[in-house]
Design an enzyme around this catalytic site. Structure first.
Site, PDB file in Angstrom:
ATOM      1  N   ASP A  94      -0.425 -11.033  -0.682  1.00 10.94           N
ATOM      2  CA  ASP A  94       0.195  -9.709  -0.853  1.00 10.94           C
ATOM      3  C   ASP A  94       1.574  -9.809  -1.499  1.00 10.94           C
ATOM      4  O   ASP A  94       2.557  -9.254  -0.982  1.00 10.94           O
ATOM      5  CB  ASP A  94       0.313  -8.988   0.487  1.00 10.94           C
ATOM      6  CG  ASP A  94      -0.984  -8.973   1.271  1.00 10.94           C
ATOM      7  OD1 ASP A  94      -2.028  -8.705   0.661  1.00 10.94           O
ATOM      8  OD2 ASP A  94      -0.956  -9.256   2.486  1.00 10.94           O
ATOM      9  N   GLU A 138      -5.203   0.802  -0.167  1.00 11.80           N
ATOM     10  CA  GLU A 138      -4.079   0.408   0.692  1.00 11.80           C
ATOM     11  C   GLU A 138      -2.939  -0.087  -0.193  1.00 11.80           C
ATOM     12  O   GLU A 138      -2.929   0.120  -1.402  1.00 11.80           O
ATOM     13  CB  GLU A 138      -4.535  -0.694   1.668  1.00 11.80           C
ATOM     14  CG  GLU A 138      -5.161  -1.896   0.988  1.00 11.80           C
ATOM     15  CD  GLU A 138      -5.792  -2.876   1.969  1.00 11.80           C
ATOM     16  OE1 GLU A 138      -5.688  -2.671   3.179  1.00 11.80           O
ATOM     17  OE2 GLU A 138      -6.389  -3.863   1.503  1.00 11.80           O
TER      18      GLU A 138
END
Length: 542
Positions: free
Chosen positions: A51, A217
């Site tokens: 991420d 997301e």
């Protein structure tokens, strides 16, 4: 006093020279993205920096990434050209709440963070899906960061994205974790104070991905040419795509467009990352690719604009959606910078723990410590947890990320047991794991190999006794081949290495890649446990 000042100055100079020399030595032997000819190959970081998010300040780029239950957390990486990256710090030396993260918490902790620069300070907003969204900040990303402030205390909120608008208003975008919130695939927005210390209770739904973009997301907010942009991954970690939303109003409604997908490439799930530009006006996108046991490795892709939509990668099949590149011309940053890679090998000569190492929980003093001038890292044999089944229960694991798809890791150590059933293991850790260990059994040193198959499901490890040992000073080695196939070896002289028992295929942990490192254990408590001095750890091609 004058002599002391001179001595300290000399020490600082010596440390500076030593660090410069170490930086040169620490360039990886097993993966360098910079091809040396003006081009690079992906991934730019062949390691589990999950991420990733990046911001640019002047000529400097700073990256952070998810760290989950690994401590220290929130790694800080630095680059000047987006290809050569150095690991320079951690923003989170200890993870709150301490009473929770002093214990092993696989897959919990720091999920996808966001790093931003605002009014002279660096901010990181990071989510803990069980407690809410935290904010930390600093003026120097290489120095100490502030203590975490729980600015939105709500279970199940993840992937925060702060945005300071031109009119002075501040906002926080975020997503929902289905495992905690009971719902997902939506993007949310609320306002916050400018300091980022408090989110307001004015939450709205910004985008619903249930129909076409399941598991949307990780929103990131940007503004360009009067448009608000939300960059959001969708479709799942290993299988998804990069979605872009745009609107003239931050509250929407938003148009949508998929701008990056796997296509016919071998790079699955290209999404979840950061848009950055260069001093020359180029645009680039950094994102991860899930490679199972190797973790979520970081790719760099070119980015351009067409009709106020970003175009990422190269549209090889001419379907209007970009595909990630395997090699490409390096970013134009008006200068040439030296090759740099995150640290791997460690001679353990320093006074602080090397940045490549993390524990599986908040470190306790007695687990281990550097020896400064004595040239080793000390690990104490820590009692196994009550009702021990496998290493899945053990927090005192000192480990680092896999640095490439193929490599060899070798370590030299001296084992000093005081009592029976004390052991030191050289391990490959994941949901399934294996470690080669020296153990004192009935007064004799034994070489054993442990296998933990599906340890996350509660299965007990199995032990194979391999050989009697005639020395407590040994060399352990693991050879990792493509496909994360691992073979352990041992040696008395660092020349002749003997193969140890069965090959083992590494597996990922919970949201993290496999890791390699050390564990020192014993059965029962004692007032003077045995210990291990780890002399060095080296990562090589062969």
């Amino acid at each position: 006093m004058k002599k002391i000042k001179i001595t300290l100055s000399l020490m600082v100079a010596i440390i500076g020279i030593s660090n410069a020399q170490n930086d040169k030595k620490n360039v990886s032997e097993v993966w360098v993205s910079d091809l040396g000819n003006g081009s690079y190959k992906n991934p730019v970081l062949y390691a589990d920096y999950s991420d990733p998010d990046v911001c640019r300040v002047g000529k400097d780029y700073y990256m952070t990434a998810s760290s989950f239950n690994c401590i220290p957390g929130l790694p800080i990486l630095h680059s000047n050209d987006l290809v050569n990256w150095s690991l320079v710090n951690y923003a989170l030396p200890k993870q709150p709440p301490f009473e929770v993260y002093d214990k092993i918490q696989h897959g919990n902790g720091v999920w996808a963070p966001c790093i931003r620069y605002h009014k002279g300070e660096f901010y990181i907003f990071y989510p803990d899906p069980d407690f809410g969204i935290y904010m930390i900040k600093t003026k120097d990303p290489r120095g100490k960061w502030s203590e975490p402030v729980l600015m939105k205390a709500v279970k199940g909120v993840i992937d925060p994205a702060p945005f300071w608008d031109e009119d002075g208003k501040a906002y926080l975008g975020y997503a929902l974790a289905g495992s905690r919130a009971g719902t997902k695939s939506v993007l949310m927005l609320c306002s916050m104070n400018e300091e980022g210390t408090q989110a307001n209770d004015d939450d709205i739904i910004l985008f619903d991905g249930h129909e076409k973009h399941q598991t949307v997301e990780g929103p990131k907010f940007y503004k360009r040419n009067g448009y608000y942009y939300v960059f959001a991954p969708a479709g799942g970690v290993a299988t998804g795509w990069q979605l872009i939303l745009r609107s003239k109003n931050i509250f929407g409604p938003y148009e949508e467009k998929v701008v990056l997908e796997q296509g016919k490439t071998k790079i699955n799930g290209p999404h979840q990352g950061a848009w950055v530009d260069t001093v020359t006006g180029e645009d680039w996108f950094l994102h991860f690719q899930d490679q199972g046991a190797y973790g979520r490795v970081v790719h760099l892709n070119p980015m351009n604009w067409k009709d106020n939509w970003p175009v990422m990668g190269v549209d090889n099949d001419h379907n209007g959606i970009g595909e990630p590149v395997a090699t490409y011309k390096k970013p134009n940053v008006e200068a040439k910078y030296p090759i740099a890679t995150p640290p791997e090998s460690d001679e353990f000569n320093g006074a602080v723990q090397g940045l490549q190492w993390q524990w599986h929980a908040n470190k306790q003093l007695v687990w281990g410590y550097p020896s400064a001038g004595m040239g080793y890292y000390r690990l104490n044999c820590i009692p196994k947890p009550d009702n021990y089944v496998s290493l899945w229960q053990v927090p005192n694991i000192l480990a680092q990320k896999f640095p490439a798809n193929e490599f060899v890791a070798t370590t030299k150590f001296d084992f000093k047991p005081n009592f029976d059933n004390e052991e030191f293991g050289f391990l490959i850790m994941g949901r399934s794991y294996s470690y080669l260990a020296v153990k004192l059994i009935k007064g004799k040193l034994k070489l054993i190999q442990a296998i933990g198959d599906k340890s996350d499901k509660g299965k007990a490890e199995t032990i194979t006794e391999i050989a009697d040992l005639n020395s407590s000073s040994l060399y352990f080695r693991v050879k990792v081949e493509n496909g994360a196939r691992c073979q352990f070896y041992y040696s008395y002289d660092n020349k002749k290495f003997i193969k140890a028992d069965a090959e083992f295929e590494a597996s990922e942990g919970t949201w993290i890649g496999a890791k390699m490192g050390f564990v020192a254990l014993r059965e029962g408590k004692i007032n003077n446990a045995g210990y291990i001095n780890v002399d060095w750890f080296r990562v090589t091609k062969n």
